[in-house]
Motif scaffolding. Structure first.
Motif, PDB file in Angstrom:
ATOM      1  N   CYS A  89      -5.530   1.353   7.949  1.00 13.62           N
ATOM      2  CA  CYS A  89      -6.850   0.719   7.961  1.00 13.62           C
ATOM      3  C   CYS A  89      -6.921  -0.392   6.920  1.00 13.62           C
ATOM      4  O   CYS A  89      -7.403  -1.495   7.183  1.00 13.62           O
ATOM      5  CB  CYS A  89      -7.948   1.741   7.678  1.00 13.62           C
ATOM      6  SG  CYS A  89      -8.175   2.913   9.008  1.00 13.62           S
ATOM      7  N   ALA A  90      -6.459  -0.073   5.703  1.00 14.40           N
ATOM      8  CA  ALA A  90      -6.476  -1.080   4.644  1.00 14.40           C
ATOM      9  C   ALA A  90      -5.574  -2.248   5.015  1.00 14.40           C
ATOM     10  O   ALA A  90      -5.948  -3.422   4.844  1.00 14.40           O
ATOM     11  CB  ALA A  90      -6.040  -0.448   3.321  1.00 14.40           C
ATOM     12  N   PHE A 126      -3.067   7.052   8.034  1.00 13.59           N
ATOM     13  CA  PHE A 126      -4.190   6.417   8.715  1.00 13.59           C
ATOM     14  C   PHE A 126      -4.933   5.462   7.785  1.00 13.59           C
ATOM     15  O   PHE A 126      -5.192   4.300   8.112  1.00 13.59           O
ATOM     16  CB  PHE A 126      -5.150   7.491   9.249  1.00 13.59           C
ATOM     17  CG  PHE A 126      -6.494   6.977   9.605  1.00 13.59           C
ATOM     18  CD1 PHE A 126      -6.664   6.153  10.707  1.00 13.59           C
ATOM     19  CD2 PHE A 126      -7.610   7.284   8.828  1.00 13.59           C
ATOM     20  CE1 PHE A 126      -7.918   5.657  11.046  1.00 13.59           C
ATOM     21  CE2 PHE A 126      -8.861   6.783   9.155  1.00 13.59           C
ATOM     22  CZ  PHE A 126      -9.014   5.971  10.265  1.00 13.59           C
ATOM     23  N   GLY A 127      -5.290   5.954   6.604  1.00 15.21           N
ATOM     24  CA  GLY A 127      -6.033   5.132   5.647  1.00 15.21           C
ATOM     25  C   GLY A 127      -5.250   3.900   5.230  1.00 15.21           C
ATOM     26  O   GLY A 127      -5.819   2.815   5.057  1.00 15.21           O
ATOM     27  N   ILE A 130       0.866  -1.182   0.000  1.00 14.60           N
ATOM     28  CA  ILE A 130       0.000   0.000   0.000  1.00 14.60           C
ATOM     29  C   ILE A 130       0.899   1.227   0.000  1.00 14.60           C
ATOM     30  O   ILE A 130       1.717   1.405   0.903  1.00 14.60           O
ATOM     31  CB  ILE A 130      -0.921   0.006   1.238  1.00 14.60           C
ATOM     32  CG1 ILE A 130      -1.808  -1.245   1.217  1.00 14.60           C
ATOM     33  CG2 ILE A 130      -1.755   1.282   1.285  1.00 14.60           C
ATOM     34  CD1 ILE A 130      -2.513  -1.514   2.522  1.00 14.60           C
ATOM     35  N   LEU A 140      -7.290  -4.546   7.488  1.00 17.15           N
ATOM     36  CA  LEU A 140      -8.306  -5.432   6.910  1.00 17.15           C
ATOM     37  C   LEU A 140      -7.657  -6.619   6.209  1.00 17.15           C
ATOM     38  O   LEU A 140      -8.206  -7.724   6.193  1.00 17.15           O
ATOM     39  CB  LEU A 140      -9.193  -4.654   5.930  1.00 17.15           C
ATOM     40  CG  LEU A 140     -10.096  -3.582   6.549  1.00 17.15           C
ATOM     41  CD1 LEU A 140     -10.847  -2.833   5.460  1.00 17.15           C
ATOM     42  CD2 LEU A 140     -11.085  -4.210   7.523  1.00 17.15           C
ATOM     43  N   ILE A 141      -6.495  -6.359   5.592  1.00 19.75           N
ATOM     44  CA  ILE A 141      -5.789  -7.439   4.903  1.00 19.75           C
ATOM     45  C   ILE A 141      -5.164  -8.412   5.912  1.00 19.75           C
ATOM     46  O   ILE A 141      -5.143  -9.628   5.706  1.00 19.75           O
ATOM     47  CB  ILE A 141      -4.690  -6.848   3.989  1.00 19.75           C
ATOM     48  CG1 ILE A 141      -5.334  -6.025   2.866  1.00 19.75           C
ATOM     49  CG2 ILE A 141      -3.807  -7.941   3.406  1.00 19.75           C
ATOM     50  CD1 ILE A 141      -4.351  -5.201   2.059  1.00 19.75           C
TER      51      ILE A 141
END
Lengths: 249, 249, 249, 249, 249, 249, 249, 249
Positions: free
Chosen positions: H241-242, H237-238, H199, H245-246
Motif C-alpha cells: 500500500c505504501a 500488504f501494508g 520499505i 502511494l509512492i
C-alpha cells in the motif's frame, strides 16, 4: 604462577631441590587469597588459560588497588576493565607504571613482557565511529593476553563497498571480533565472507528502539551466517577472551 | 566444489588440459543456482568452510527436495535441520539413502564419506534429559562437518559432583558446546574449569519464567566465566558450525 | 510492644494491678499512629514477628525522622534501609546514637539490646565484590532481628573450587541467603550442596544484557535446585526478613 | 539410601560385619547411575534432604519409566511432576501401584511408607478455582516429602472477609504456601497477618495483561509484606520443596 | 470563526436575534488559538467537561507562560501539572497569584472561584508514604475541577487492619482513586469493599522488579475485583479527570 | 562529487581533456577517505541520493570536526544531527559559518546553496508541544536535502477538530511526516484523510507506560490506516531522508 | 451463619423483633458457601453492587455447574463469561433455560427479570469487525446488570468521518465503553468528543507487533484525552462492570 | 446521503446542472454502508488512493462474503488478505471468479481490469525461502493496486555476492519492498545500494531469540541506512500500500 613455573616447581620438589615446606609456601594461596573484599584467584591462568582480570565497575578505587597489589606481589601482569577516569587517576598515582586507556576504559600494568604464543591474528572489525570504545577494549585485551591484533573501523553494512574493499584482510585473520550497534548486521555479512570463527559484540550505541543494544544483540543471535557466536552487549573484553582461547596454540 | 577441486580445475585450464568452455560449464552455477524457490549456493564451502545446510522449518517437503536434488546433482553431502517427522518421511521416500534422526530433527544424506581433518574433539555437554534434542542436533552437525564429537549428559549444576567427576574429559576437548535450559548456569561452571573455547546453547526447556529460553539465554550472555560465547536459543546447529570453524586445522 | 509485654499487661489488667484506663492508654496506638505522612504500626512485631522497618527511598529526611521519633517514643529499636548518605547525615544529627552503615545504605538505632532467640546461623553467601552492598544489607538486617549471621564472599561459580572449599561452613548454616548478579547461578550450586532453605537475592550488578538484575532474577526463578526461593532484585532486607522467620524458634 | 542407612553401612564396615567390597558395591552408584538418558542421583536425599524427583515435561514415557525403574530398584519412593494424562497412562500400566493425580499432573509410587518427621503443618492457600492444579501439586509434594499439609481455597483478596474468617488456621501453620494468579496480591495480605514464612507461587491463570503469570510474579516479588519469598510461575512443586526444608526438624 | 464573527454572534445573542441554544451550537467546535508553540483549545470545557490543562513536562517555562497568558486573557482558571521547581519559580514571578504545590508538582492560578457542582466526594486512598506525590496531584486536580476530595494515606495491604478501620469512609465516597506502587494490590481490596467506581493509579515507587511501575500496573489491570479501571503510571491527574466526569451531575 | 560532476569528469577523460592520472587523483577517495576515526564516504550522494550526514551522538567534538573538515575540503554541505549544545559551541568556533539549531539539536554548514529539485511539499505534522524538537529535526533535514517543507503543530487526536480544520493543507502535500508521542494515533487519522505516503515518527515524549516511545512506536506499526510506514523513535532525520527519496523527481 | 440461624433472623425480621437495618448489617459480610471447588459469595451484590459472576476459563463444566446450582438455589441470576462452546453445551443440557451467546462466549440464566434502575445509556463503540466478540461481552454484561446498552461498530480512526457521523449518539450516552485492537486510538478520539466517562478496552486483535493487545493497551494508557480509563486486554466484562457502577443511581 | 439523493445528484451531473467538480466534492466524504457486521467504505479510493481491502483474520467466511457482496454490487474489485484455506474454499464457492493465492493467503476478485497508471516498478526483495509468503502478499497487493511488480528472492546478507549480482535490477526499481526475517539486515544493505525509497518488512520467520519477528523489526527500525521505513511484522500488504502511494503518478 603460570603452567611452566608450576612444572619447574614440582620437578624441583620431586628432585629434592625444593623442600616440601617451601613448595607449600609458594602454593599457599591456592586456591585463592583473601584481600578483604575479594578472593584473588592466582591460579586462574593455570586453570583457564588466562590471568584473572579486574572488572572495575562497582568496585571502589581502594578495592581495585588492594586486588592489584595482591596480584603484583605475585609477579602478575594486571588488566582492569570498565574503569572510569576518576578511579583510573587515583590508581595511577599508586601504580606509576600503569597505563590508562581512556577511550577503552582500561588500565594495564605489565611487570613482565607479554609473550606472544598464538597461531594468527585477531581482527577487530567495527561498524561506526561510536563503536570505537568497545572495539578498543577488545583490542587492548587481546594484546594483553599475548595475541597479534588489528583493527578495521567504520565499515557499516549500509556502505557495503567499504567492507568488500577489505576482503583480503578479513580472510587473512584467524579469528574475527565484529563490533556493531544499531541493527547489528555486520557480523552476518562478515560471517558470509570468511571461513574463520566470528565473535559478534553488540554495542549499546543507537537510540530509540535500539534499546541500549538489544536490537543489535537480537540481530546477532539471529544471524543467518552459521558459525557466528555472540557475547554480551558492549563486552569487548569477553570477545577478546574467547578469541584468545581460539587463537592459542 | 571444494577448494581442492577448484585448484585442480584452474591448473587444468592453465595447462590447457581443460578448455575454457568446459571449465565455464563446471563453474556455471557460480555464484548460485536458482531452483525456483531458492538460490542454491554451491560454493559456500569454498567461501565459508562448510557446505550449505538446509533449514527445514518454514519450507515445504517439496521445496526441501528441490534444493536437495540440486545439491546431490553436484555431488554434495546434504544436512537438513529443523525437520519434523512428516516432512522427513516424504523426503526419505524420494532419497532412500537419507538418514533421519528423529530426536535431533535432522536428516543427512552422505554421498561421499565425511573427511575428518580437524584438530581435536568437540565435546557436547548437556544439563538435563530435556536438553537432549538440542545436544543431538549439535552432535550430528559436528560429525557431518568432519569432526570427532562426544557427549556428556545430565550434569546440571545442582549436582555439581556429577560434573566434577568428568573433569578430565572436559579438559581433554578442544572445543566445548554446553547445552542448558532453565537458569543456563552450566556454561559458567564449565568455562571456569577448562582453558578451551566454550560455546553456550540456551534451550527452550523450562516453564513459567523460563520464557522459552530467555532466562537461559540471559544467564549465558552474563556468564561470569570470561571466554564463553553464545548462540541462539535451541541452536545446536549454529553452535556446531562455530565449533567446527574453531576445530579445523 | 512485643508479645511478652502484651501478656504482662493483660495479666496485670486481669489481676487488677493495672486499671483498664491505663491499659487503654498503653494500647491507644493500636492499630496504628498517624504521624502526618504515615500510619506507624507499633504492633507489627505482635502480628508479624518483627518490628516495622522504615524504607528510606522516596521519603524525605524529615518524614523519616518523624516516623523514627514515633517509634523511639515507644521504646522500639529502629532500622532504616535504602538510605543515602545525605539523608543519613541529617538524621544522625537528630539521633546521635544512630549508626549509619554506608555500604549497606542502612541506619540502626538500638535503644534496647537485640535479643538472640533463634535456632541457628544465617549464612550470607555472595558471588562478587560488587554484590557486597546487598549482602551487607542482609547481614545487618538479620543481626538487627536477633540472628547470628556470617558471610562468605567472592565465591562465584566460575571458580567453583573457591565455593567447594567452604562446603563445611555452608552445611553448618540453618538458612542460607545467596546473593549474586550477572547470571545468578550461585544459588543453584549452593542449593545442590546443602539440605537447608536457600533464599536467593538477585543483584542489579552487571552490564548489557544483565538488564539491571533481570538476568539474575530469571536465573534464580528457574533454578534447577529444588527448594530455592527468590526475593526482589537487590532486596537483601527482604531476604533477611524471610530468613529470620525461618530461623526463629 | 538415606542418612540412617549410610550410617549403618559405614558402622558395619568399621566393625568388620560388611566387607569393603560389598560396601563398595552398595555405594557403586555414587554419585549417580547412568540409565542411558539420565544420571540418576541416588544420594540426593543424603545431600539435599529430599529424594530426586522426576520432572515429566520434555521426557518421553519410556525415559520416565527407565528412571523410575532405576529408583525403585534402590527401594526409593518416586514422585513424577508435570505429567500429562497420556504418559501417565502408559506408566501406570508398567507400575500398577503408581497413583496418578490428574488435576495436579503428578504421579507417586510409594514402596515404603512416608515418614512424618516435621515440625508443623504446611498450609496451602489458593486464590481462585483456577489455581487449584498448582495448589494440588504443592499439597501432594509436601505430603510425599513427609509433611502434614492442609488447604484453604478460593479466598481471593477482592472478598477479604473470606480470608479473615480463616485467620486462626492461617496463624496455626508453620509455613504457608500462597498460590495466586491475576494480580497475585494474596501473599501480601497473608504475609501481613502471620509471623511465619510465606512462599508465594504465581500461577499462569488470567488473561490479557496477565501475560501467563508475569503480572502475578511481579506482584509477589514486589510484595510490601517483608518476608515473602517467591518461586517460579506454576511451580507448586518447588514451593513444597522449600516448605519442606523449612518444616523439617 | 474569527474575533469579529464572534463579536457579531454575541451581539446577536444579546439583541435576542439568535437564541442561546443556537449560539451554543455554533460555538461548540470553535477552533483553537495559535500561540506560536501550541493551539490553545478554549472550548474544551464546552466539549469535554473540563478546561484544558497544561502538561508541564517537555515544555519550557516560556512556552508554559505563553499558554497561560492566552488562557488567563480569556478569563480561565489554569492548572499546570508535571512542573519542576525551577520552572515553577520562573512562572510564579510572572503570575504572582499562582500557587505552586511542590510535592504534587502542580501549579494553579484561579481567577474565578471554583464552582462545586458535583454529586459526592472523591476519595483518594494511597498505600505508602512514597505514593504521596501522585495522590497529591490527584487531590489538587479533583478540587480544581470543582469536586469535594478527601485523602486516606499509608493503608497498604500488608497491614490490612489499617484499611478495614476506615471502611465507613471508603463506603461513603462516590468515586475512589486508589494510588499504589510495588505490587499494586490495594485497588483489588478496596474494590471488594465498596460498591462505587474505583480508579487505580499505579506509581513508579518500588525497586528491582517493580520496573518503574510496571508491576503495579499489571497488578491493577489484572485486578480480581470487577469494576476497577486503570490509568497510566503516576497519572494522578488523569485519574482525577475521570473521577470528575463520573462525579459531575 | 555529485552525479553531474562525475559525468563531466568521465566525458573529459573520454575526450582526452583530462589525463587518466588526474582523473584518478580526483577519484582517489573513492570509495572512502580515512580520517583516523571514520571512513568518510564522499560518494554516498552518487549512490544513495543524499550526502553523508554526521550522527553527532557518541562522537567527540574533535571527531566531528575532523569529519566535517574532510567533507568541506571536498566542497560538500554538512549536516550534523543529535548534537548537544556544548559540542555545537566548540564546533561553531572552528566553523564560523555553521548554523546551530538548538531545539532540533542540528548544525548545518552550507558552502553551496541547496538546490530545490523536488516534486512537491513535505508536510511535517506534530501532535504536541513536546514533539517540536523531533519535528524540527525533520524540517531542517528535509530543507537541507533540497525540499520545500512546512509544519502543522499541536493537532493531537483528542481535539480532532483542530486537525480537520487543516484538511486542505494536509491533502496538498506530496509526502507527510507525522510526529507524535503518547499513544501515537495521529498517523492513523492523517493516513485516513490523505492519498499520499505518510511516514510516522514516534517520539519518546510521555510518561509511565509510554516507555520512552514504545507505546507510540507500537501504535504506529499497528496503524489501521494502510500505507503508513514507520521510522525509529525520535528519528526525525530518518523520516526526512525517506520523504526526500519519495519527493525527488 | 448457617441456614437455621438465617431462618431465625429472617423470622425475627418478619415478626418485627429485628429492624431491617439491623438485619442488613448482620448479613452484610455473611461469609460464603463452600461448594467443594469454590467459596460462593452470595452477598457480593450487597457489598459491591453486582452479583458474583462465574469466570469460565480454567474451570471444568462440572465445577461451573456446581457453582451455578449453588447460585440458582438462592434465586440468583447467573452470568458465566469466557465459556467455550463445548462447556456451554454441557451446561445447557443441565440448565435448559440458560442462554448461550457464542460470539460473546457468555451464558446467562435469568430466573428473575433484570431490573433497570440506572441513570442513562451505556454505549459500546468498537473499531473493527474483529473486535465484535469483546464488544458483545460488554453489551451482554451491561444488560445483565440492569443497564440500557447500545452499540456502534466498525468506526475505526482511519475513516474518521464514520465516527463523526455518529457524534450525536456519542454525546447522548452516560458512559462509553470503547473497544479497539491494533493501535487502540479510538478511545482518544472519542474521549475528545464527549464529556462523559470513557472506559477503554484493548483487544488482542492484530498481528505482528500488536503483541496480543499490548500495542492497544499501551496506546490507551497513554491516551492524550484526559479522563479515559483502561481495563485489561479483551476484558469487555470488566468494562461493563465499571460502567454499571458509574451508571447506577 | 441515501441512494435517492445519490440518484438525483448523478442525474443533475448527467443533465449538466451540476458540474463534475462540484459533484465530486459532495461525494468525497460520503459515509459508509452498514452490512450488519461492518461499515463498508465505498469512497476510500476517492479519499485515500486505494479501495478498501478486507482483512480476513478474525472474520468468519460469512462476514467476509457479506462485505464482498456489498463491494461487488458497487462494481469494485476485491482483495481479501490473511485468509486461511478453509475460509477461502467457502468463499470461492460463492464467488466462482475469485482467485485464491494459497501461499500468500490472499484472494482477489477482479470485475474490471486493473489499470496501470504508476511511475515505475515496485521491486520486492526477500531474504530466505521462508519469507516467500509475505513477499507474495506484497506482490499480489501491489499488482492489484495497479503497479508493475517484480521479485528477487533468497538473497540473504550472509551470501552478499548473490545480492550484488542483482545490483542493476535493484537500481532500476522506483520503490523497493525488502522482506526479511531473522536479523532483518537486508534492508540496510539494499538501502545502501540504491537511491530510492526502501520499505522494510520484518517477518516472523526464525526461532529462539527471533521472538516472532521482534529481532527483525528492531533491526530494521535501527537500520544504519537512512531512508528505510518499516511496517508491521509480516505486513506485506501494508508495505505494498505504501509503495503504491509512492509509485502513483
Amino acid at each position: 604462577m603460570n603452567p611452566d613455573q608450576l612444572k619447574i616447581l614440582l620437578q624441583a620438589v620431586k628432585g629434592g631441590d625444593t623442600p616440601v615446606d617451601e613448595a607449600l609456601e609458594q602454593l599457599r594461596h591456592f586456591p585463592s587469597q583473601d584481600v578483604g573484599c575479594a578472593q584473588v584467584d592466582h591460579h586462574r591462568e593455570l586453570r583457564q588459560g588466562m590471568p584473572e582480570v579486574i572488572f572495575g565497575e562497582g568496585k571502589t578505587a581502594l578495592q581495585i588497588a588492594q586486588i592489584m597489589r595482591a596480584m603484583t606481589d605475585k609477579g602478575s601482569n594486571v588488566l582492569v576493565t570498565r574503569l572510569d577516569s576518576v578511579k583510573a587517576g587515583e590508581i595511577c598515582i599508586q601504580f606509576p607504571t600503569a597505563v590508562h586507556y581512556e577511550e577503552a576504559r582500561c588500565l594495564t600494568l605489565e611487570q613482565k613482557s607479554v609473550e606472544q604464543n598464538c597461531r594468527g591474528t585477531i581482527l577487530v572489525v567495527s561498524a561506526g565511529t561510536s563503536d570505537l570504545p568497545v572495539a578498543a577494549e577488545a583490542l587492548i585485551t587481546a594484546r594483553f593476553l599475548g595475541n597479534r591484533a588489528d583493527h578495521i573501523y567504520d565499515v557499516g553494512v549500509a556502505g557495503i563497498h567499504r567492507l568488500l574493499a577489505r576482503r583480503e584482510q578479513l580472510c587473512a585473520a584467524s579469528v574475527l571480533i565484529v563490533v556493531a550497534g544499531m541493527e547489528g548486521a555486520l557480523p552476518s555479512v562478515v560471517g558470509g565472507l570468511v571461513d574463520k570463527p566470528v565473535i559478534a559484540v553488540p554495542t549499546s550505541i543507537g537510540y530509540g528502539a535500539a534499546f541500549g543494544g538489544i536490537a543489535a544483540l537480537l540481530g546477532m543471535l539471529n544471524s543467518c551466517a552459521a558459525g557466528v557466536t555472540v557475547v554480551n552487549i558492549d563486552n569487548g573484553f569477553g570477545a577478546a577472551c574467547a578469541a584468545n582461547l581460539i587463537n592459542r596454540m
